[in-house]
Design a protein around this motif. Structure first.
Motif, PDB file in Angstrom:
ATOM      1  N   SER A  64       0.568  -1.106  -0.020  1.00 47.11           N
ATOM      2  CA  SER A  64      -0.077  -0.107  -0.080  1.00 47.11           C
ATOM      3  C   SER A  64       0.798   1.258   0.150  1.00 47.11           C
ATOM      4  O   SER A  64       0.222   2.307   0.012  1.00 47.11           O
ATOM      5  CB  SER A  64      -0.940   0.001   1.072  1.00 47.11           C
ATOM      6  OG  SER A  64      -0.349  -0.095   2.375  1.00 47.11           O
ATOM      7  N   GLY A  65       2.117   1.287   0.045  1.00 48.57           N
ATOM      8  CA  GLY A  65       3.044   2.382   0.083  1.00 48.57           C
ATOM      9  C   GLY A  65       4.106   2.458  -0.778  1.00 48.57           C
ATOM     10  O   GLY A  65       4.338   1.387  -1.535  1.00 48.57           O
ATOM     11  N   ASP A  66       5.008   3.620  -0.680  1.00 50.82           N
ATOM     12  CA  ASP A  66       6.030   3.532  -1.516  1.00 50.82           C
ATOM     13  C   ASP A  66       7.192   2.456  -1.149  1.00 50.82           C
ATOM     14  O   ASP A  66       7.885   1.842  -1.860  1.00 50.82           O
ATOM     15  CB  ASP A  66       6.766   5.087  -1.393  1.00 50.82           C
ATOM     16  CG  ASP A  66       5.734   6.035  -2.011  1.00 50.82           C
ATOM     17  OD1 ASP A  66       5.083   5.661  -2.735  1.00 50.82           O
ATOM     18  OD2 ASP A  66       5.903   7.106  -1.614  1.00 50.82           O
ATOM     19  N   GLU A  67       7.410   2.527   0.261  1.00 51.24           N
ATOM     20  CA  GLU A  67       8.515   1.700   0.673  1.00 51.24           C
ATOM     21  C   GLU A  67       8.227   0.171   0.192  1.00 51.24           C
ATOM     22  O   GLU A  67       9.154  -0.633  -0.407  1.00 51.24           O
ATOM     23  CB  GLU A  67       8.762   1.885   2.108  1.00 51.24           C
ATOM     24  CG  GLU A  67       9.893   0.936   2.531  1.00 51.24           C
ATOM     25  CD  GLU A  67      10.156   0.997   4.082  1.00 51.24           C
ATOM     26  OE1 GLU A  67      11.256   0.434   4.485  1.00 51.24           O
ATOM     27  OE2 GLU A  67       9.382   1.666   4.658  1.00 51.24           O
ATOM     28  N   ASP A  68       7.166  -0.412   0.655  1.00 47.08           N
ATOM     29  CA  ASP A  68       6.792  -1.792   0.176  1.00 47.08           C
ATOM     30  C   ASP A  68       6.472  -1.759  -1.342  1.00 47.08           C
ATOM     31  O   ASP A  68       6.735  -2.798  -1.902  1.00 47.08           O
ATOM     32  CB  ASP A  68       5.790  -2.382   1.196  1.00 47.08           C
ATOM     33  CG  ASP A  68       4.543  -1.613   0.987  1.00 47.08           C
ATOM     34  OD1 ASP A  68       4.366  -0.451   0.500  1.00 47.08           O
ATOM     35  OD2 ASP A  68       3.395  -2.039   1.481  1.00 47.08           O
ATOM     36  N   GLY A  69       6.120  -0.819  -1.956  1.00 52.33           N
ATOM     37  CA  GLY A  69       5.823  -0.820  -3.301  1.00 52.33           C
ATOM     38  C   GLY A  69       6.963  -0.643  -4.136  1.00 52.33           C
ATOM     39  O   GLY A  69       7.199  -1.880  -5.169  1.00 52.33           O
ATOM     40  N   TYR A  70       8.437   0.020  -3.800  1.00 59.08           N
ATOM     41  CA  TYR A  70       9.331  -0.272  -4.536  1.00 59.08           C
ATOM     42  C   TYR A  70      10.143  -1.522  -4.105  1.00 59.08           C
ATOM     43  O   TYR A  70      10.762  -2.158  -4.951  1.00 59.08           O
ATOM     44  CB  TYR A  70      10.509   0.978  -4.084  1.00 59.08           C
ATOM     45  CG  TYR A  70      10.014   2.141  -4.593  1.00 59.08           C
ATOM     46  CD1 TYR A  70       9.386   2.388  -5.904  1.00 59.08           C
ATOM     47  CD2 TYR A  70       9.969   3.347  -3.576  1.00 59.08           C
ATOM     48  CE1 TYR A  70       8.992   3.490  -6.497  1.00 59.08           C
ATOM     49  CE2 TYR A  70       9.653   4.653  -4.159  1.00 59.08           C
ATOM     50  CZ  TYR A  70       9.363   4.823  -5.516  1.00 59.08           C
ATOM     51  OH  TYR A  70       8.727   5.952  -5.926  1.00 59.08           O
ATOM     52  N   ALA A  71      10.142  -2.287  -3.150  1.00 61.11           N
ATOM     53  CA  ALA A  71      10.567  -3.460  -2.823  1.00 61.11           C
ATOM     54  C   ALA A  71       9.900  -4.673  -3.460  1.00 61.11           C
ATOM     55  O   ALA A  71      10.408  -5.606  -4.061  1.00 61.11           O
ATOM     56  CB  ALA A  71      10.383  -3.970  -1.361  1.00 61.11           C
ATOM     57  N   ALA A  72       8.498  -4.493  -3.766  1.00 64.19           N
ATOM     58  CA  ALA A  72       7.830  -5.317  -4.681  1.00 64.19           C
ATOM     59  C   ALA A  72       8.252  -5.277  -6.158  1.00 64.19           C
ATOM     60  O   ALA A  72       8.318  -6.141  -6.795  1.00 64.19           O
ATOM     61  CB  ALA A  72       6.187  -5.034  -4.609  1.00 64.19           C
ATOM     62  N   LEU A  73       8.712  -4.030  -6.548  1.00 59.12           N
ATOM     63  CA  LEU A  73       8.967  -4.101  -7.997  1.00 59.12           C
ATOM     64  C   LEU A  73      10.491  -4.584  -8.109  1.00 59.12           C
ATOM     65  O   LEU A  73      10.701  -5.181  -9.094  1.00 59.12           O
ATOM     66  CB  LEU A  73       9.057  -2.351  -8.340  1.00 59.12           C
ATOM     67  CG  LEU A  73       7.923  -1.656  -8.459  1.00 59.12           C
ATOM     68  CD1 LEU A  73       8.265  -0.215  -8.859  1.00 59.12           C
ATOM     69  CD2 LEU A  73       7.194  -2.388  -9.727  1.00 59.12           C
ATOM     70  N   GLN A  74      11.240  -4.571  -7.000  1.00 65.36           N
ATOM     71  CA  GLN A  74      12.411  -5.458  -7.088  1.00 65.36           C
ATOM     72  C   GLN A  74      12.352  -6.816  -7.097  1.00 65.36           C
ATOM     73  O   GLN A  74      12.890  -7.699  -7.787  1.00 65.36           O
ATOM     74  CB  GLN A  74      13.314  -4.917  -5.799  1.00 65.36           C
ATOM     75  CG  GLN A  74      13.701  -3.399  -5.898  1.00 65.36           C
ATOM     76  CD  GLN A  74      14.461  -2.893  -4.352  1.00 65.36           C
ATOM     77  OE1 GLN A  74      14.655  -4.037  -3.638  1.00 65.36           O
ATOM     78  NE2 GLN A  74      14.838  -1.827  -4.149  1.00 65.36           N
ATOM     79  N   LEU A  75      11.363  -7.357  -6.418  1.00 60.28           N
ATOM     80  CA  LEU A  75      10.856  -8.711  -6.440  1.00 60.28           C
ATOM     81  C   LEU A  75      10.489  -9.016  -7.848  1.00 60.28           C
ATOM     82  O   LEU A  75      10.743 -10.007  -8.491  1.00 60.28           O
ATOM     83  CB  LEU A  75      10.220  -8.888  -5.451  1.00 60.28           C
ATOM     84  CG  LEU A  75       9.576 -10.395  -5.430  1.00 60.28           C
ATOM     85  CD1 LEU A  75      10.473 -11.408  -5.297  1.00 60.28           C
ATOM     86  CD2 LEU A  75       8.368 -10.584  -4.218  1.00 60.28           C
TER      87      LEU A  75
END
Length: 483
Positions: A398-409
């Motif tokens: 739901s946010g920037d921090e976990d969103g960017y981590a999801a894109l890395q995955l």
């Protein structure tokens, strides 16, 4: 080249009238014979002639094909054999002589008309388009015996692979039963009428696969399904009534059309070969317990996603190191990584079947074992499935921090799809290699920002995907019950 053997028929005349007719959509052009059985008269003498009404009269040709069935001993009740052989759209246009050779090879390959056998079945090959022919045969030999044609579909596929190499056509690759069951036309038409984005079978397959990836075991698996709104029906053993041997699932709003209005259930094996309960039990093995439910916040989700990205990177290297072989350990790693992507899609898009879900479907088809086999779990597959469950427990991104981590995955999973492509190509499993390439391309588009896998706010709603019939998904309350 795809040979498609239809169900046995009863009357030759009706089939020939269709093949020599205009087709259902006026797609038949210049229908003509390109080959016939070895002792047949010249093709010009077999061709149907037009009657007084201008229609081609196929009765004489039908009588010649049916003659052995009238004289045969114990003729089968459905003696008409029909096979359509079609080329890929990218293949060159074959000549009539080349199609005639293909027809003879198909009949010889299936055992219906071996080369040099003058007493084989009678058959003809009709061409009414550039890219395919239809082979029609009657299943009584001219010596009045019944031909042996067991495993005809597999033998036809093997013959097609040899003909592709001979004529330089697109290589389809051998069948390995990794594709899931194709929805029946009744399911597709009903989904179009009710304006659903996909068939109930496809929706249930996605939900069951996500639940299997998120569950620690059997009881947890059924609990996840029920909490997700899926109807679950368990099947008990015939000898031990307390032993669960299988399950079936249904969507609440999908019911029969009769007065009973009962839910339409699909068994796990009807969804995919590796979703039966015994194979799910092999997949779960004795997975380590991830412990209590973690504290859910964006930072914790980001940490879990970064751990999964590192694990996917290491797993991709392990798959490349094992590409030369076809070990069970490599297959277990590939299947477990598919679970990681399935739970990531659920955490990113929820029930909306967006681009990440579609990429997960491609990734899953590329990751399946041959003939629905499930590889025994390994320590690496245990770790990957523990991470898959952790991603699911963390909830929506739901946010920037976990969103960017999801894109890395997502990017690491795209690289993992490249490793699957190399693996399946080395194994000559070309269908799955193609799915892996498509999954890698889709994941890279997401990672590049074409559609970041971040949950939408409550006030925003994505543009719904195209439905089966080409329309748009209806708004809630208008044919979308159970979605």
């Amino acid at each position: 080249m795809i040979p498609k053997i239809a169900a046995r028929g009863t009357y030759v005349r009706g089939l020939l009238r269709y093949l020599y007719g205009p087709g259902r959509r006026e797609e038949h052009t210049d229908p003509r014979l390109v080959a016939a059985w070895s002792t047949a008269p010249p093709l010009a003498g077999l061709e149907p002639v037009r009657d007084a009404s201008g229609r081609l009269d196929v009765q004489r040709l039908a009588d010649m094909l049916e003659q052995p069935t009238r004289m045969g001993v114990r003729a089968p009740p459905r003696p008409v054999w029909h096979c359509a052989v079609r080329n890929h759209a990218s293949d060159r246009t074959l000549t009539d002589a080349e199609w005639a050779d293909i027809a003879r090879e198909m009949l010889a390959g299936t055992g219906l008309a071996p080369h040099g056998d003058a007493q084989a079945v009678r058959w003809v090959a009709v061409r009414h388009a550039d890219d395919h022919i239809h082979i029609v045969a009657t299943l009584v030999r001219q010596d009045r015996q019944i031909p042996r044609c067991s495993n005809e579909r597999w033998r036809a596929q093997g013959t097609a692979r040899r003909l592709e190499a001979r004529y330089g056509l697109r290589q389809v690759g051998p069948a390995d039963r990794t594709a899931h069951r194709r929805p029946h036309s009744v399911e597709v038409n009903k989904a179009a009428r009710t304006r659903r984005a996909g068939t109930p079978r496809d929706e249930l397959r996605r939900r069951v696969r996500t639940a299997a990836a998120a569950a620690r075991g059997e009881a947890d698996f059924f609990d996840v399904l029920r909490r997700g709104g899926v109807l679950v029906r368990l099947r008990a053993g015939t000898e031990d009534g307390e032993q669960i041997t299988g399950y079936a699932v249904a969507l609440p709003g999908v019911r029969t059309a009769g007065p009973d209005q009962t839910p339409i259930y699909f068994g796990g094996g009807k969804l995919a070969a590796d979703l039966t309960l015994p194979k799910l039990r092999i997949r779960w093995g004795v997975a380590p317990d991830p412990g209590r439910r973690p504290t859910v916040d964006r930072h914790a989700r980001a940490v879990a996603l970064r751990q999964a990205a590192q694990a996917a990177e290491n797993a991709a290297q392990a798959v490349r190191d094992g590409t030369a072989g076809d070990g069970a350990g490599v297959q277990a790693t590939v299947a477990a990584t598919a679970d990681v992507l399935a739970t990531l899609a659920a955490a990113s898009e929820g029930d909306w079947r967006g681009p990440l879900h579609r990429a997960a479907d491609l990734f899953d088809r590329a990751a399946r074992g041959r003939y629905g086999r499930v590889a025994p779990p390994t320590s690496r597959s245990h770790d990957l499935r523990a991470l898959a469950r952790l991603i699911w427990l963390m909830g929506r991104i739901s946010g920037d921090e976990d969103g960017y981590a999801a894109l890395q995955l997502v990017l690491q999973l795209a690289r993992f799809a490249d490793a699957i492509d190399e693996l399946r190509t080395a194994q000559q499993r070309l269908h799955q290699a193609q799915d892996a390439r498509a999954a890698a391309d889709a994941l890279r588009r997401i990672a590049a920002g074409a559609r970041a896998p971040v949950a939408l706010t409550a006030t925003s709603r994505p543009t719904p995907p195209r439905t089966v019939g080409g329309g748009r998904r209806a708004r809630p309350g208008r044919g979308t019950a159970g979605r």
